[in-house]
Design a protein around this motif. Structure first.
Motif, mmCIF file in Angstrom:
data_model
loop_
_atom_site.group_PDB
_atom_site.id
_atom_site.type_symbol
_atom_site.label_atom_id
_atom_site.label_comp_id
_atom_site.label_asym_id
_atom_site.label_seq_id
_atom_site.Cartn_x
_atom_site.Cartn_y
_atom_site.Cartn_z
ATOM 1 N N ASP A 174 1.455 -7.709 4.815
ATOM 2 C CA ASP A 174 1.196 -6.471 4.090
ATOM 3 C C ASP A 174 2.186 -5.395 4.522
ATOM 4 O O ASP A 174 2.660 -5.376 5.656
ATOM 5 N N LEU A 175 2.469 -4.493 3.591
ATOM 6 C CA LEU A 175 3.412 -3.406 3.820
ATOM 7 C C LEU A 175 2.747 -2.096 3.419
ATOM 8 O O LEU A 175 2.197 -1.994 2.317
ATOM 9 N N ALA B 286 -0.204 1.799 14.886
ATOM 10 C CA ALA B 286 0.963 0.918 14.866
ATOM 11 C C ALA B 286 2.251 1.742 14.875
ATOM 12 O O ALA B 286 2.250 2.944 14.574
ATOM 13 N N GLN B 287 3.342 1.078 15.203
ATOM 14 C CA GLN B 287 4.649 1.727 15.127
ATOM 15 C C GLN B 287 4.976 1.978 13.659
ATOM 16 O O GLN B 287 4.733 1.135 12.800
ATOM 17 N N VAL B 288 5.532 3.153 13.381
ATOM 18 C CA VAL B 288 5.896 3.529 12.015
ATOM 19 C C VAL B 288 7.389 3.767 11.971
ATOM 20 O O VAL B 288 7.907 4.642 12.668
ATOM 21 N N GLY B 289 8.090 2.983 11.148
ATOM 22 C CA GLY B 289 9.514 3.206 10.946
ATOM 23 C C GLY B 289 9.726 4.328 9.944
ATOM 24 O O GLY B 289 8.915 4.516 9.036
ATOM 25 N N VAL B 290 10.788 5.071 10.112
ATOM 26 C CA VAL B 290 11.125 6.156 9.185
ATOM 27 C C VAL B 290 12.329 5.726 8.367
ATOM 28 O O VAL B 290 13.343 5.299 8.920
ATOM 29 N N VAL B 291 12.188 5.825 7.052
ATOM 30 C CA VAL B 291 13.244 5.411 6.129
ATOM 31 C C VAL B 291 13.636 6.635 5.295
ATOM 32 O O VAL B 291 12.842 7.118 4.484
ATOM 33 N N PHE C 40 0.860 -1.175 0.000
ATOM 34 C CA PHE C 40 0.000 0.000 0.000
ATOM 35 C C PHE C 40 0.899 1.229 0.000
ATOM 36 O O PHE C 40 1.659 1.443 0.947
ATOM 37 N N LEU C 41 0.826 1.984 -1.064
ATOM 38 C CA LEU C 41 1.619 3.208 -1.198
ATOM 39 C C LEU C 41 0.702 4.389 -0.934
ATOM 40 O O LEU C 41 -0.168 4.707 -1.748
ATOM 41 N N VAL C 42 0.882 5.020 0.209
ATOM 42 C CA VAL C 42 0.015 6.114 0.619
ATOM 43 C C VAL C 42 0.695 7.436 0.295
ATOM 44 O O VAL C 42 1.840 7.665 0.684
ATOM 45 N N ARG C 43 -0.012 8.261 -0.417
ATOM 46 C CA ARG C 43 0.469 9.629 -0.632
ATOM 47 C C ARG C 43 0.016 10.461 0.564
ATOM 48 O O ARG C 43 -1.126 10.363 1.020
ATOM 49 N N HIS C 44 0.902 11.276 1.067
ATOM 50 C CA HIS C 44 0.656 12.109 2.235
ATOM 51 C C HIS C 44 -0.558 13.012 2.057
ATOM 52 O O HIS C 44 -1.017 13.277 0.951
ATOM 53 N N TRP D 116 4.497 -0.801 8.805
ATOM 54 C CA TRP D 116 4.352 0.591 8.375
ATOM 55 C C TRP D 116 5.704 1.284 8.360
ATOM 56 O O TRP D 116 6.451 1.219 9.336
ATOM 57 N N PHE D 117 5.966 1.993 7.263
ATOM 58 C CA PHE D 117 7.170 2.812 7.138
ATOM 59 C C PHE D 117 6.786 4.121 6.471
ATOM 60 O O PHE D 117 5.851 4.182 5.681
ATOM 61 N N SER D 118 7.561 5.159 6.769
ATOM 62 C CA SER D 118 7.271 6.489 6.243
ATOM 63 C C SER D 118 8.533 7.150 5.726
ATOM 64 O O SER D 118 9.636 6.898 6.215
ATOM 65 N N SER D 119 8.325 8.041 4.792
ATOM 66 C CA SER D 119 9.337 9.008 4.395
ATOM 67 C C SER D 119 9.676 9.840 5.635
ATOM 68 O O SER D 119 8.847 9.994 6.533
ATOM 69 N N PRO D 120 10.864 10.447 5.670
ATOM 70 C CA PRO D 120 11.218 11.291 6.814
ATOM 71 C C PRO D 120 10.578 12.678 6.784
ATOM 72 O O PRO D 120 10.717 13.438 7.745
#
Length: 175
Positions: A131-132, A65-70, A4-8, A47-51
């Motif tokens: 899922d990612l 959920a916890q969101v990692g920043v990449v 799942f690619l979420v646009r901000h 879950w991961f996010s842009s910085p």
């Protein structure tokens, strides 16, 4: 597995700073809450996010959920704070000539694509069948979708993405 690619969500535009530093516009929070409640984003996922602040803010409103920043999930880097009246046309030029900067201070899209793909492949491998969810940016996701599907970047999809929005891709994906 699904990606799942979420646009901000909608940013609070401040032309005195680069777009990478923009926060979310609080007037757009309802749109993010509506996406959360829509069922279009999974409740259980990695879950991961842009910085970038607008991406991190969107992620934290979408999940508990916890969101990692990449760092390498950042948007196509645009260091200029110039306001570009024909922004869409400039981005389309960037897609047409991905090895060249479409504007002074902009990262060539070929570099953005390599950076984002290199960041996503290990995440895809790590989640296996799960899922990612990645929260980030329209141009970066357009490049990533092209890479993962073996197709040309779909500028129609790019232009139609709302803030926020989600693109779902079902795997498996070559990692």
């Amino acid at each position: 597995m699904s990606l799942f690619l979420v646009r901000h969500g909608r940013p609070l535009i401040d032309t005195a700073v680069p777009a990478r530093a923009w926060e979310l516009d609080p007037r757009g929070y309802d749109d993010i809450w509506a996406l959360r409640e829509s069922g279009r984003v999974p409740g259980r996922a990695a879950w991961f996010s842009s910085p970038e602040p607008k991406a991190i803010g969107t992620a934290t409103l979408l999940t508990d959920a916890q969101v990692g920043v990449v760092d390498d999930l950042a948007e196509h880097r645009r260091e200029s704070t110039d306001w570009i009246d024909d922004f869409e046309g400039t981005v389309r030029r960037a897609f047409a000539e991905p090895d060249r900067a479409a504007y002074d201070g902009w990262e060539p899209l070929a570099d953005c694509r390599r950076r984002v793909v290199s960041a996503v492949r290990p995440a895809l491998a790590a989640v296996g069948e799960g899922d990612l969810v990645l929260v980030g940016h329209g141009t970066a996701w357009t490049l990533l979708v092209a890479e993962l599907t073996g197709s040309a970047p779909d500028l129609g999809v790019w232009a139609a993405l709302a803030m926020p929005d989600v693109i779902r891709l079902d795997g498996p994906f070559a990692t």
